[in-house]
Design a protein around this motif. Structure first.
Motif, PDB file in Angstrom:
ATOM      1  N   UNK A  99      80.816  56.935  29.986  1.00  0.00           N
ATOM      2  CA  UNK A  99      79.796  55.457  29.822  1.00  0.00           C
ATOM      3  C   UNK A  99      78.236  55.905  29.895  1.00  0.00           C
ATOM      4  N   UNK A 100      77.777  55.812  29.481  1.00  0.00           N
ATOM      5  CA  UNK A 100      75.686  55.401  29.105  1.00  0.00           C
ATOM      6  C   UNK A 100      75.572  54.624  28.983  1.00  0.00           C
ATOM      7  N   UNK A 101      73.635  53.960  29.650  1.00  0.00           N
ATOM      8  CA  UNK A 101      73.229  53.323  28.888  1.00  0.00           C
ATOM      9  C   UNK A 101      72.347  52.232  30.313  1.00  0.00           C
ATOM     10  N   UNK A 102      72.410  51.061  29.762  1.00  0.00           N
ATOM     11  CA  UNK A 102      72.421  49.996  30.687  1.00  0.00           C
ATOM     12  C   UNK A 102      70.985  50.072  31.426  1.00  0.00           C
ATOM     13  N   UNK A 103      70.078  50.731  30.598  1.00  0.00           N
ATOM     14  CA  UNK A 103      67.993  51.010  30.916  1.00  0.00           C
ATOM     15  C   UNK A 103      67.724  51.852  31.756  1.00  0.00           C
ATOM     16  N   UNK A 142      59.692  51.581  46.448  1.00  0.00           N
ATOM     17  CA  UNK A 142      60.421  52.877  46.641  1.00  0.00           C
ATOM     18  C   UNK A 142      61.111  53.312  46.920  1.00  0.00           C
ATOM     19  N   UNK A 143      62.028  52.724  45.366  1.00  0.00           N
ATOM     20  CA  UNK A 143      63.396  52.719  45.029  1.00  0.00           C
ATOM     21  C   UNK A 143      63.934  54.230  45.220  1.00  0.00           C
ATOM     22  N   UNK A 144      64.731  53.831  45.502  1.00  0.00           N
ATOM     23  CA  UNK A 144      65.351  55.862  45.400  1.00  0.00           C
ATOM     24  C   UNK A 144      66.676  55.664  45.153  1.00  0.00           C
ATOM     25  N   UNK A 145      67.191  57.118  44.468  1.00  0.00           N
ATOM     26  CA  UNK A 145      68.131  56.978  43.444  1.00  0.00           C
ATOM     27  C   UNK A 145      69.792  56.309  43.961  1.00  0.00           C
ATOM     28  N   UNK A 146      70.319  55.663  42.923  1.00  0.00           N
ATOM     29  CA  UNK A 146      71.438  55.283  43.038  1.00  0.00           C
ATOM     30  C   UNK A 146      70.567  53.412  43.927  1.00  0.00           C
ATOM     31  N   UNK A 147      69.731  52.932  43.706  1.00  0.00           N
ATOM     32  CA  UNK A 147      69.198  52.347  44.210  1.00  0.00           C
ATOM     33  C   UNK A 147      69.730  50.847  43.424  1.00  0.00           C
ATOM     34  N   UNK A 148      69.217  49.465  43.100  1.00  0.00           N
ATOM     35  CA  UNK A 148      70.140  48.794  42.237  1.00  0.00           C
ATOM     36  C   UNK A 148      69.951  47.040  42.618  1.00  0.00           C
ATOM     37  N   UNK A 149      69.582  45.999  41.816  1.00  0.00           N
ATOM     38  CA  UNK A 149      69.319  46.225  40.495  1.00  0.00           C
ATOM     39  C   UNK A 149      67.994  46.783  40.396  1.00  0.00           C
ATOM     40  N   UNK A 150      67.171  47.233  39.948  1.00  0.00           N
ATOM     41  CA  UNK A 150      66.020  47.431  39.734  1.00  0.00           C
ATOM     42  C   UNK A 150      65.217  46.879  38.454  1.00  0.00           C
ATOM     43  N   UNK A 151      64.057  46.709  38.317  1.00  0.00           N
ATOM     44  CA  UNK A 151      63.013  46.123  37.500  1.00  0.00           C
ATOM     45  C   UNK A 151      63.746  45.130  35.960  1.00  0.00           C
ATOM     46  N   UNK A 152      64.942  46.142  35.272  1.00  0.00           N
ATOM     47  CA  UNK A 152      64.810  45.693  33.927  1.00  0.00           C
ATOM     48  C   UNK A 152      66.352  45.480  33.485  1.00  0.00           C
ATOM     49  N   UNK A 153      66.558  44.536  32.389  1.00  0.00           N
ATOM     50  CA  UNK A 153      67.691  43.910  32.851  1.00  0.00           C
ATOM     51  C   UNK A 153      67.960  44.165  31.452  1.00  0.00           C
ATOM     52  N   UNK A 154      68.807  45.596  30.402  1.00  0.00           N
ATOM     53  CA  UNK A 154      69.427  45.889  29.577  1.00  0.00           C
ATOM     54  C   UNK A 154      71.446  45.418  29.782  1.00  0.00           C
ATOM     55  N   UNK A 155      72.167  44.822  28.952  1.00  0.00           N
ATOM     56  CA  UNK A 155      72.662  44.675  29.275  1.00  0.00           C
ATOM     57  C   UNK A 155      73.899  45.354  28.163  1.00  0.00           C
ATOM     58  N   UNK A 186      64.071  41.704  29.057  1.00  0.00           N
ATOM     59  CA  UNK A 186      64.622  41.928  29.244  1.00  0.00           C
ATOM     60  C   UNK A 186      65.526  42.842  27.306  1.00  0.00           C
ATOM     61  N   UNK A 187      67.025  43.006  26.891  1.00  0.00           N
ATOM     62  CA  UNK A 187      66.804  43.687  25.820  1.00  0.00           C
ATOM     63  C   UNK A 187      66.144  43.454  24.517  1.00  0.00           C
ATOM     64  N   UNK A 188      65.932  43.699  23.788  1.00  0.00           N
ATOM     65  CA  UNK A 188      64.914  43.487  22.845  1.00  0.00           C
ATOM     66  C   UNK A 188      63.184  43.545  22.785  1.00  0.00           C
TER      67      UNK A 188
END
Length: 800
Positions: free
Chosen positions: A146-150, A172-185, A467-469
């Motif tokens: 699976x790939x994607x999600x921004x 100062x996010x790190x690897x695996x920090x979630x959620x982040x800035x963008x919302x691409x479902x 968001x998406x788009x």
């Protein structure tokens, strides 16, 4: 009635029962159970939309993501009835819908399973907050990736991950920090060589589980709204990417200068400091096109103002910078200072433009100016007002805008409380539904304003949240990262992921926003950034007063940094062509290896290697002190950029990584257009276009796109598309050219630089006219260089 089974902290889960009736209208098919309605809409032969009304009533069919230009164009479609299923077919797909529970199985024409419901659609009442939580679960196929999600800062392959979309100021996010800035479902699935995508168009908080909870199930759900998703069939992943961009829209071409180098810092002030920075770039002959102004250019951080102390004559400053080839980009945040003497605040209050709490009080929160209120960008009247505010900036000479803090971010509170109300283009909703599109719509209004007031020039916008788009009007960057080797690795992953999520025009804060890189880390980051569509150094102010400019780390590092920024400028015609392909066809500019060699399982988890466009393969150095690196090359032949060594693909190769180089390969057969060295994109008219041609013994297509690099003449056909075809053998080199030409370039000829010719060359024939090669045509690096008129159509070289 609905089938009711398991319960959870949110209440009983409801599942559809048997289909009672169905109907067809045009390209819509509706299936009715006791309460649930499933609407299947055939958008195209490979794009199917699934939409569920849990309680028998559909919500408003409205989207901030989809393009106004999306056309429904199925060629062949229909329906068949079977004993246990309905079958909706197109020229490419079969969609089977189970009669007893609405579960869906999608196959190709030959019956190979592409995607299959596990529990399928189900829902439960959201007892705590109202509305429904809507779910869909799918079976994970054998070896599925699976790939994607921004912008998720995690492994490229999302198998085994659970991730959510809820725009967050993740300083100062790190690897695996979630959620982040963008919302691409939007995500891709790949199994058995088959690629597909699912775009879940829902603006509430959405969650995706790729086999974390249960290894055999992939689920996605939202805490509100409808289950409404598009299924996109490839089978090639790049075709899925193009179809997703068809749904959510393609960008306009950016001005050429935005593909140059950008220099930014929090903050460059006063104006004398900005002039010093500009002068240093030109003095040191390090190419640069853009200088950014962060929040300190404003009067007390009030948006759309200029500090009287620091920038007393902004128009004069910008005019002087323009004379040196620099464009200015300024930051604009959504927070409007609460100040009765501030005209923007006055207008917003008078016209009811600011967000309010559920009890009618203004939504107030502290940001940089202190106490602030926030425009409701979901209101079209507010968006129009916001757009109008950019007139003054455009007239001052500002050429681009940087939208920040628009998740929205609020000090102490984090973001808006969920009871904040929004117009949502006439629907009137809570912040739960509007949160993920707040920054998206701010950037849309900003872009509209800059476009209006900069005409005939093209605008530039960069936004932190969307968001998406959003690719239709904005670029993005990966946010407040850290000066560390791990973040250099993350920058590569995030920009690849953003590209295949529709947002190709992306980059990271080179060197890291937080902290101080050493010279080696900064140099390696510049090398990676040279091959990201957006190339920007940005850093935070700090107590030591450290500056992060290309010359900040001493002359040895400066020389290498300048070399790679210069290379970026040489490659501008290739980068601009790649952007044109993205804008025209929807193909991502950065392509993970799984997207160019999906039938090779060895590429499915490759994270370091990626393609920029059709011809360049990059594998950045992401470890301190690395002296050599193993690089996986897909099938085919590849030239090592620095010395023309030829490697056979389908295997891992090891190359040395001295600091002045990074692993960079060119696909055999490619034609890579390059400019002469320049200090900024409009330094002097281009008098010669270089065509670096890499010999290959398979038929290879390459493209060069050209236009004025600014304004909108290209939309009226004022552009050139030049297609090259190399069809060479071990006895003969042959390059053919076909073109559409409707734009007059400043150069009259090409310099052909031929790499890797495997035989001693005889006479060169250019459109039948002979050119005898002499010693001056044979360069010390082993290449052959000669001149051809811009209008040439055929070059042939026979073995001597």
């Amino acid at each position: 009635m609905q089938v009711e089974t398991s319960s959870s902290k949110y209440g009983i889960k409801h599942y559809p029962d048997a289909i009672r009736e169905w109907k067809k209208e045009g390209n819509y098919f509706c299936f009715y159970t006791t309460e649930t309605i499933l609407e299947v809409r055939v958008i195209a032969d490979k794009i199917i939309r699934f939409r569920y009304a849990a309680d028998g009533t559909f919500q408003r069919d409205f989207s901030y993501a989809t393009s106004d230009t999306l056309e429904e164009s199925p060629i062949v479609f229909g329906i068949k009835e079977w004993e246990e299923t309905f079958e909706i077919y197109t020229d490419a797909l079969k969609v089977f819908i189970a009669r007893d529970n609405l579960r869906i199985t999608i196959t190709d024409k030959d019956g190979k399973v592409i995607n299959q419901d596990e529990m399928g659609f189900h829902w439960q009442h959201y007892l705590q907050k109202g509305g429904k939580i809507v779910y869909c679960s799918k079976l994970v196929q054998e070896e599925e990736c699976f790939y994607g999600l921004g912008d998720k800062p995690t492994d490229l392959n999302l198998r085994g991950k659970r991730l959510e979309n809820y725009g967050t100021d993740a300083y100062g996010y790190q690897k695996d920090t979630d959620p982040l800035y963008r919302n691409i479902p939007f995500y891709y699935g790949l199994h058995n060589g088959i690629g597909y995508g699912i775009f879940f168009d829902n603006t509430f908080r959405t969650i995706f589980d790729f086999g974390k909870e249960r290894e055999d199930a992939c689920s996605f759900w939202a805490r509100g709204g409808e289950m409404n998703y598009y299924f996109i069939y490839g089978p090639e992943l790049l075709d899925v990417a193009a179809s997703y961009t068809r749904i959510t829209g393609t960008p306009e071409l950016p001005p050429l200068w935005t593909l140059g180098y950008h220099q930014c810092r929090w903050s460059y002030y006063p104006d004398s400091r900005v002039r010093e920075i500009a002068a240093e770039f030109r003095k040191r002959q390090i190419p640069c096109d853009v200088i950014y102004l962060d929040i300190d250019y404003m009067e007390g951080f009030r948006c759309f103002t200029w500090s009287k102390e620091y920038f007393p004559d902004p128009a004069g400053l910008i005019r002087d910078l323009a004379a040196q080839g620099f464009k200015v980009v300024v930051i604009i945040d959504p927070g409007i200072k609460v100040d009765p003497e501030y005209s923007i605040y006055q207008e917003g209050v008078k016209n009811n433009y600011f967000c309010k709490r559920a009890d009618g009080a203004l939504m107030e929160g502290d940001v940089w100016p202190g106490k602030c209120v926030f425009p409701d960008f979901t209101n079209p009247e507010v968006r129009e007002w916001w757009s109008s505010l950019f007139k003054g900036l455009a007239e001052t000479g500002v050429r681009g805008v940087w939208n920040d803090m628009n998740e929205p971010a609020v000090f102490e509170m984090g973001t808006f409380p969920e009871d904040v109300r929004h117009d949502y283009d006439g629907e009137e909703v809570s912040h739960r539904k509007a949160h993920n599109v707040y920054g998206h719509l701010m950037s849309k209004a900003t872009a509209a304003g800059m476009k209006k007031y900069l005409l005939p020039n093209r605008p530039f916008l960069i936004t932190r949240s969307c968001y998406a788009g959003a690719q239709r009007w904005s670029s993005v960057w990966t946010g407040d990262n850290v000066s560390s080797w791990e973040h250099l690795w993350l920058a590569s992953i995030q920009c690849q992921r953003l590209a295949v999520s529709g947002l190709s025009f992306a980059g990271s804060d080179i060197g890291g926003f937080i902290g101080e890189p050493d010279g080696e880390l900064y140099t390696r980051w510049i090398q990676l950034g040279a091959f990201h569509p957006l190339m920007r150094t940005h850093s935070a102010s700090n107590e030591t007063g450290f500056n992060q400019e290309p010359w900040s780390f001493g002359p040895d590092y400066e020389k290498i940094v300048a070399k790679f920024i210069s290379l970026r400028y040489e490659l501008l015609p290739y980068l601009y062509t790649t952007f044109w392909q993205y804008a025209t066809h929807g193909t991502p500019m950065l392509r993970p290896l799984a997207f160019v060699a999906q039938h090779d399982p060895a590429t499915h988890n490759c994270t370091h290697e990626f393609m920029m466009g059709d011809a360049l393969l990059i594998s950045h150095v992401s470890e301190e002190g690395m002296k050599e690196k193993a690089v996986y090359l897909p099938q085919g032949q590849w030239y090592y950029f620095w010395n023309d060594t030829v490697y056979h693909g389908g295997q891992q190769v090891t190359v040395a990584t001295p600091l002045e180089e990074m692993p960079l390969f060119v696909k055999a057969g490619a034609v890579v257009p390059r400019y002469p060295v320049m200090q900024h994109t409009y330094e002097t008219p281009i008098t010669e276009m270089l065509l670096h041609v890499y010999y290959g013994d398979t038929i290879t297509q390459s493209t060069l796109y050209e236009d004025a690099g600014d304004h909108y003449g290209y939309k009226n056909g004022q552009y050139n598309v030049i297609n090259f075809k190399q069809a060479s053998s071990t006895e003969q080199f042959m390059l053919k050219k076909k073109y559409f030409v409707n734009y007059e370039t400043t150069y009259s000829h090409h310099r052909i630089i031929l790499h890797g010719l495997p035989f001693k060359a005889g006479t060169v024939l250019i459109d039948g006219e002979p050119l005898t090669l002499t010693a001056e045509h044979h360069l010390p690096d082993g290449t052959i260089s000669f001149i051809a008129d811009r209008g040439f159509e055929n070059i042939t070289i026979h073995k001597a």
